[in-house]
Design a protein around this motif. Sequence first.
Motif, PDB file in Angstrom:
ATOM      1  N   GLY A  66      37.086  45.298  38.133  1.00  0.00           N
ATOM      2  CA  GLY A  66      37.852  44.217  38.740  1.00  0.00           C
ATOM      3  C   GLY A  66      39.069  44.710  39.486  1.00  0.00           C
ATOM      4  O   GLY A  66      39.358  45.885  39.556  1.00  0.00           O
ATOM      5  N   GLU A  67      39.829  43.736  40.025  1.00  0.00           N
ATOM      6  CA  GLU A  67      41.007  44.038  40.828  1.00  0.00           C
ATOM      7  C   GLU A  67      42.248  43.961  39.950  1.00  0.00           C
ATOM      8  O   GLU A  67      42.454  43.005  39.218  1.00  0.00           O
ATOM      9  N   THR A  68      43.078  44.988  39.962  1.00  0.00           N
ATOM     10  CA  THR A  68      44.303  44.996  39.179  1.00  0.00           C
ATOM     11  C   THR A  68      45.483  44.747  40.103  1.00  0.00           C
ATOM     12  O   THR A  68      45.606  45.378  41.145  1.00  0.00           O
ATOM     13  N   LEU A 162      53.159  29.649  38.801  1.00  0.00           N
ATOM     14  CA  LEU A 162      52.298  30.735  38.332  1.00  0.00           C
ATOM     15  C   LEU A 162      52.370  30.814  36.820  1.00  0.00           C
ATOM     16  O   LEU A 162      53.395  30.472  36.215  1.00  0.00           O
ATOM     17  N   GLN A 163      51.262  31.283  36.245  1.00  0.00           N
ATOM     18  CA  GLN A 163      51.231  31.613  34.831  1.00  0.00           C
ATOM     19  C   GLN A 163      50.480  32.924  34.660  1.00  0.00           C
ATOM     20  O   GLN A 163      49.528  33.207  35.382  1.00  0.00           O
ATOM     21  N   LEU A 164      50.941  33.717  33.711  1.00  0.00           N
ATOM     22  CA  LEU A 164      50.239  34.952  33.385  1.00  0.00           C
ATOM     23  C   LEU A 164      48.972  34.639  32.581  1.00  0.00           C
ATOM     24  O   LEU A 164      48.919  33.632  31.881  1.00  0.00           O
ATOM     25  N   PRO A 165      47.955  35.485  32.685  1.00  0.00           N
ATOM     26  CA  PRO A 165      47.888  36.719  33.480  1.00  0.00           C
ATOM     27  C   PRO A 165      47.531  36.437  34.935  1.00  0.00           C
ATOM     28  O   PRO A 165      46.886  35.437  35.245  1.00  0.00           O
ATOM     29  N   THR A 183      42.490  31.953  42.104  1.00  0.00           N
ATOM     30  CA  THR A 183      41.127  32.054  42.638  1.00  0.00           C
ATOM     31  C   THR A 183      40.864  33.347  43.391  1.00  0.00           C
ATOM     32  O   THR A 183      39.705  33.677  43.630  1.00  0.00           O
ATOM     33  N   GLU A 184      41.889  34.072  43.794  1.00  0.00           N
ATOM     34  CA  GLU A 184      41.701  35.378  44.437  1.00  0.00           C
ATOM     35  C   GLU A 184      42.920  36.247  44.151  1.00  0.00           C
ATOM     36  O   GLU A 184      44.050  35.757  44.061  1.00  0.00           O
ATOM     37  N   VAL A 185      42.689  37.534  44.023  1.00  0.00           N
ATOM     38  CA  VAL A 185      43.765  38.515  43.971  1.00  0.00           C
ATOM     39  C   VAL A 185      43.365  39.673  44.873  1.00  0.00           C
ATOM     40  O   VAL A 185      42.222  39.778  45.316  1.00  0.00           O
ATOM     41  N   GLY A 186      44.327  40.546  45.156  1.00  0.00           N
ATOM     42  CA  GLY A 186      44.026  41.716  45.977  1.00  0.00           C
ATOM     43  C   GLY A 186      43.720  41.398  47.421  1.00  0.00           C
ATOM     44  O   GLY A 186      43.055  42.178  48.110  1.00  0.00           O
ATOM     45  N   LEU A 187      44.208  40.250  47.917  1.00  0.00           N
ATOM     46  CA  LEU A 187      44.033  39.900  49.324  1.00  0.00           C
ATOM     47  C   LEU A 187      45.022  40.677  50.179  1.00  0.00           C
ATOM     48  O   LEU A 187      46.052  41.144  49.697  1.00  0.00           O
ATOM     49  N   GLU A 188      44.730  40.781  51.451  1.00  0.00           N
ATOM     50  CA  GLU A 188      45.662  41.330  52.421  1.00  0.00           C
ATOM     51  C   GLU A 188      45.902  40.286  53.493  1.00  0.00           C
ATOM     52  O   GLU A 188      44.953  39.756  54.068  1.00  0.00           O
ATOM     53  N   ALA A 198      48.392  39.921  48.547  1.00  0.00           N
ATOM     54  CA  ALA A 198      48.627  38.524  48.219  1.00  0.00           C
ATOM     55  C   ALA A 198      47.649  38.051  47.150  1.00  0.00           C
ATOM     56  O   ALA A 198      46.620  38.676  46.896  1.00  0.00           O
ATOM     57  N   ILE A 199      48.018  36.942  46.521  1.00  0.00           N
ATOM     58  CA  ILE A 199      47.139  36.270  45.576  1.00  0.00           C
ATOM     59  C   ILE A 199      46.954  34.829  46.026  1.00  0.00           C
ATOM     60  O   ILE A 199      47.772  34.288  46.774  1.00  0.00           O
ATOM     61  N   GLU A 200      45.884  34.198  45.572  1.00  0.00           N
ATOM     62  CA  GLU A 200      45.539  32.838  45.968  1.00  0.00           C
ATOM     63  C   GLU A 200      45.515  31.954  44.730  1.00  0.00           C
ATOM     64  O   GLU A 200      44.866  32.276  43.733  1.00  0.00           O
ATOM     65  N   VAL A 201      46.245  30.822  44.793  1.00  0.00           N
ATOM     66  CA  VAL A 201      46.276  29.856  43.701  1.00  0.00           C
ATOM     67  C   VAL A 201      45.809  28.516  44.252  1.00  0.00           C
ATOM     68  O   VAL A 201      46.350  28.018  45.242  1.00  0.00           O
TER      69      VAL A 201
END
Length: 386
Positions: A66-68, A162-165, A183-188, A198-201
């Motif tokens: 996965g994406e960290t 936002l909430q972790l994780p 819904t997404e992480v590791g975006l550019e 960027a991240i997507e919420v």
Amino acid sequence: MKKGTLWKVTTLALSGLILSACQPAEEGPVDEPEEVVAPEPDNGDEDNGTVEPDENGETDEEENTGETVSQDLEVWFPRLENVRLEYEGDSMEGSSFTRYPQFVLDDTLQIVEKNAGTHVVTIYEYTDDAIEEIFIRPETYFRENFMDTGLSSEQEGFYYVLQLPIEVGNTWENPNGTQSEITEVGLEMDTPLGTVEAIEVTTTHEDGINTYYYGEDIGLIEVVAHYGEDDFEVISQLVGYHEEEAEEFPVTIYTLDEQALGLDAIPVTMALNTNDPARLALADLMKAEAPDTDYTPMITEGVAINFMYLREDGVVHADFSVELVDEMNAGAGVENMILQGIVNTIGGYYQVDEVEITVDNGAYESGHIVVQPGETLSVDHSLVNE
């Protein structure tokens, strides 16, 4: 600015199989087998086909799955200072707006969002595992640290930014009845500062779906909202990141005219950086000590505004230092006009009709005028020159 392009990061699993062919042994004499001694167990670093966990209890295989992304909430929603964020919308009124951080405290951020129709102040609280709205006040056209004044929020039903994780699939229920999910992480995404991670919420509400994109060390960089059965789309994108800028407020200073027979209305601009209280800047304006000011001072150099805030009853309470009385060198008529000019200036800034003036939290009492604590003075423009 063109809408930021999103690149989804996909992990490809590569597998291979190495085959070795076994060749038949040549025929020949059969030797007696030699004695075989079993080797001692090797407890060193030789690969034994197993994956050992690291000090955090994770294996290399787990780390590479996965994406960290950073789990520091302030990376995705930072508490910036002296930065004006400018957003451009493509359709609906209000989709273009600016954001400015008014007060950055130990665990809160007070930010104002301004569009063509209104100014909305929101306070966010930062905890160990979440960022949550705790205060919202629309139609707010003045600067005030609402964490200090005790003024209650004019809107209930907040949500968690936002909430972790920070990981895909993390879902939470908001106090306002909506549901959010990462819904997404590791975006550019492209921004005025270049390409950032960027991240997507995605937040689902009764009328539609809002998708928020938060960029590393920037915060909100894009909002995509879908409304109604027709799936009407509204997009707002970050187009300007203006550092070392102050928030500006139009203020009218009411000062004595040259003959001291009335009040002149002088329009000025008050500039406030992050964490600047309005009372200090407003006092400088009434002293004619602010940059680009050239008019008769309303108060003397030694006067300070100890505190100034809007109460729940809609009255502004402004408490002055004793120099307001001690250095007031004027007759009854001029003193009355000076007080009226102060009340008009403060009332106009807050857009209220009543102001309470106290001196060191006690009565305003000179040789001509007495104003007791709790007594209010009304904004009145009858002495203002046209």
